[in-house]
Design a protein around this motif. Structure first.
Motif, PDB file in Angstrom:
ATOM      1  N   GLU A  76       0.822  -1.210   0.000  1.00  0.00           N
ATOM      2  CA  GLU A  76       0.000   0.000   0.000  1.00  0.00           C
ATOM      3  C   GLU A  76       0.856   1.260   0.000  1.00  0.00           C
ATOM      4  OE1 GLU A  76      -3.313   0.140  -0.486  1.00  0.00           O
ATOM      5  OE2 GLU A  76      -3.207  -2.039  -0.718  1.00  0.00           O
ATOM      6  N   LYS A  79       1.980   1.559  -3.555  1.00  0.00           N
ATOM      7  CA  LYS A  79       0.886   2.089  -4.372  1.00  0.00           C
ATOM      8  C   LYS A  79       0.783   3.609  -4.217  1.00  0.00           C
ATOM      9  CE  LYS A  79      -2.204  -1.959  -4.287  1.00  0.00           C
ATOM     10  NZ  LYS A  79      -3.523  -2.429  -3.810  1.00  0.00           N
ATOM     11  N   THR A 136      -3.201   0.963  -9.493  1.00  0.00           N
ATOM     12  CA  THR A 136      -3.479   2.397  -9.361  1.00  0.00           C
ATOM     13  C   THR A 136      -3.544   3.034 -10.746  1.00  0.00           C
ATOM     14  OG1 THR A 136      -1.105   2.926  -9.194  1.00  0.00           O
ATOM     15  CG2 THR A 136      -2.273   2.504  -7.144  1.00  0.00           C
ATOM     16  N   ALA A 268       0.637   1.653   6.432  1.00  0.00           N
ATOM     17  CA  ALA A 268       0.177   0.487   5.670  1.00  0.00           C
ATOM     18  C   ALA A 268       0.207  -0.766   6.537  1.00  0.00           C
ATOM     19  CB  ALA A 268       1.055   0.298   4.438  1.00  0.00           C
ATOM     20  N   LYS A 272      -3.832   0.737   6.930  1.00  0.00           N
ATOM     21  CA  LYS A 272      -4.298   1.828   6.077  1.00  0.00           C
ATOM     22  C   LYS A 272      -3.998   1.488   4.613  1.00  0.00           C
ATOM     23  CE  LYS A 272      -5.348   4.819   9.428  1.00  0.00           C
ATOM     24  NZ  LYS A 272      -4.991   4.016  10.612  1.00  0.00           N
ATOM     25  N   ASP A 273      -4.922   1.851   3.712  1.00  0.00           N
ATOM     26  CA  ASP A 273      -4.661   1.633   2.288  1.00  0.00           C
ATOM     27  C   ASP A 273      -4.034   2.891   1.686  1.00  0.00           C
ATOM     28  OD1 ASP A 273      -6.700   3.477   1.715  1.00  0.00           O
ATOM     29  OD2 ASP A 273      -8.174   1.938   1.263  1.00  0.00           O
ATOM     30  N   TYR A 274      -3.672   2.809   0.417  1.00  0.00           N
ATOM     31  CA  TYR A 274      -2.942   3.920  -0.199  1.00  0.00           C
ATOM     32  C   TYR A 274      -3.762   5.195  -0.269  1.00  0.00           C
ATOM     33  CZ  TYR A 274      -5.350   3.386  -4.747  1.00  0.00           C
ATOM     34  OH  TYR A 274      -6.281   3.347  -5.759  1.00  0.00           O
ATOM     35  N   LYS A 275      -5.091   5.077  -0.384  1.00  0.00           N
ATOM     36  CA  LYS A 275      -5.939   6.259  -0.431  1.00  0.00           C
ATOM     37  C   LYS A 275      -5.906   6.997   0.905  1.00  0.00           C
ATOM     38  CE  LYS A 275      -9.125   4.138  -3.757  1.00  0.00           C
ATOM     39  NZ  LYS A 275     -10.508   3.676  -3.999  1.00  0.00           N
ATOM     40  N   GLU A 276      -5.923   6.246   1.993  1.00  0.00           N
ATOM     41  CA  GLU A 276      -5.857   6.864   3.321  1.00  0.00           C
ATOM     42  C   GLU A 276      -4.495   7.498   3.567  1.00  0.00           C
ATOM     43  OE1 GLU A 276      -8.550   4.289   6.292  1.00  0.00           O
ATOM     44  OE2 GLU A 276      -7.222   3.035   5.064  1.00  0.00           O
TER      45      GLU A 276
END
Length: 298
Positions: A76, A79, A136, A268, A272-276
């Motif tokens: 993540e 990403k 992505t 990560a 948490k994901d990459y958007k967060e």
């Protein structure tokens, strides 16, 4: 005579079709697929090149991504870095003026350089690289409908910098100081280097402790310029003067603006994901697809 020619034609047909029939027998029926669209290309001028060469945007972008973040980090975080790389590419293309061709000079890894860098981990890391880039695909960060400025660093001194202080501009209100306290626990967070001369003094720092100005007698040096001049790993540092020399102790790794890769990796690992991750470091930006942006500008 006619019967003889029919036999000849049949023999020719069988001989011509035989390789195809064998292929079907071995591999199964051929699947039809739509023709693939030609990939967008970018002009790249590497150090030492006499002229630009053309690479697909994906090849160049993945090469930059491979060079700019350690592949042992969580997927993540990789990403998130992929979004920053792609945003930077499209930002440069969007800022093109006139008919001049956009030429990229940012360093990147070729596949051969990846193999050299990653060694036995090549298959594992290249798979992660492709996954991060493809999952992505075509997404970038925007602000005000345009590609955003998306800097990053390896480690901060415990906080990211506020762009208004670091760059003396209000153009990037989404680059605010955020907590990255785990950065100072990372390996290599503190480093000391000896430089010649004992007349240097820190004249000004920003609110997060990064040096803005260094005084050397009557001369005033920019903090980042001082970092570059002496090959320091960070713009956050302290000075300890000795006889004819100065010990410079740095805190963090990089300029401190934008995303901390180390903190992104920690986030990560916490789920948490990459958007967060991107929302944390670039609050106020929007994650959009390139096609969506183009349709808005038409």
């Amino acid at each position: 005579m006619l019967r003889k020619w029919k036999k000849v034609i049949c023999y020719i047909f069988v001989l011509t079709a035989l390789p195809y029939l064998i292929t079907i027998f071995i591999n199964g029926p051929m699947r039809l697929s739509a023709p693939t669209q030609k990939q967008q290309e970018v002009a790249v001028m590497s150090e030492g090149d006499s002229k630009a060469k053309f690479l697909s945007l994906d090849e160049y972008g993945m090469g930059m991504l491979a060079r700019e973040i350690p592949m042992f980090m969580d997927i993540e975080a990789v990403k998130a870095q992929a979004i920053l790389v792609r945003t930077g590419i499209y930002k440069k293309m969007a800022e093109k003026t006139g008919n001049d061709q956009v030429v990229f000079s940012g360093p990147y890894f070729s596949v051969q350089e990846m193999e050299k860098e990653w060694g036995d981990h090549m298959e594992e890391y290249y798979s992660k690289l492709k996954k991060a880039w493809n999952e992505t695909k075509e997404r970038i960060l925007t602000y005000g409908g345009k590609p955003a400025y998306t800097p990053f660093c390896r480690l901060t001194n415990g906080k990211t910098r506020n762009a208004a202080e670091a760059l003396n501009t209000d153009q990037y209100p989404y680059l605010k100081s955020v907590d990255c306290s785990k950065d100072i626990e990372a390996k290599g967070a503190f480093q000391t280097k000896e430089i010649k001369g004992d007349t240097y003094e820190i004249a000004k720092t920003d609110s997060t402790g990064y040096v803005l100005q260094v005084k050397n007698g009557e001369q005033i040096l920019d903090g980042d310029a001082f970092r570059d001049q002496f090959g320091l790993v960070s713009s956050s540092f302290t000075l300890k003067k000795g006889k004819g020399k100065t010990d410079v102790t740095t805190k963090g790794n990089g300029h401190g603006l934008g995303m901390s890769q180390n903190t992104a990796d920690q986030m990560a690992k916490e789920g948490k994901d990459y958007k967060e991750i991107l929302a944390y470091f670039f609050e106020g930006t929007t994650l959009q697809e390139v096609a969506e942006i183009l349709s808005e500008t038409e």
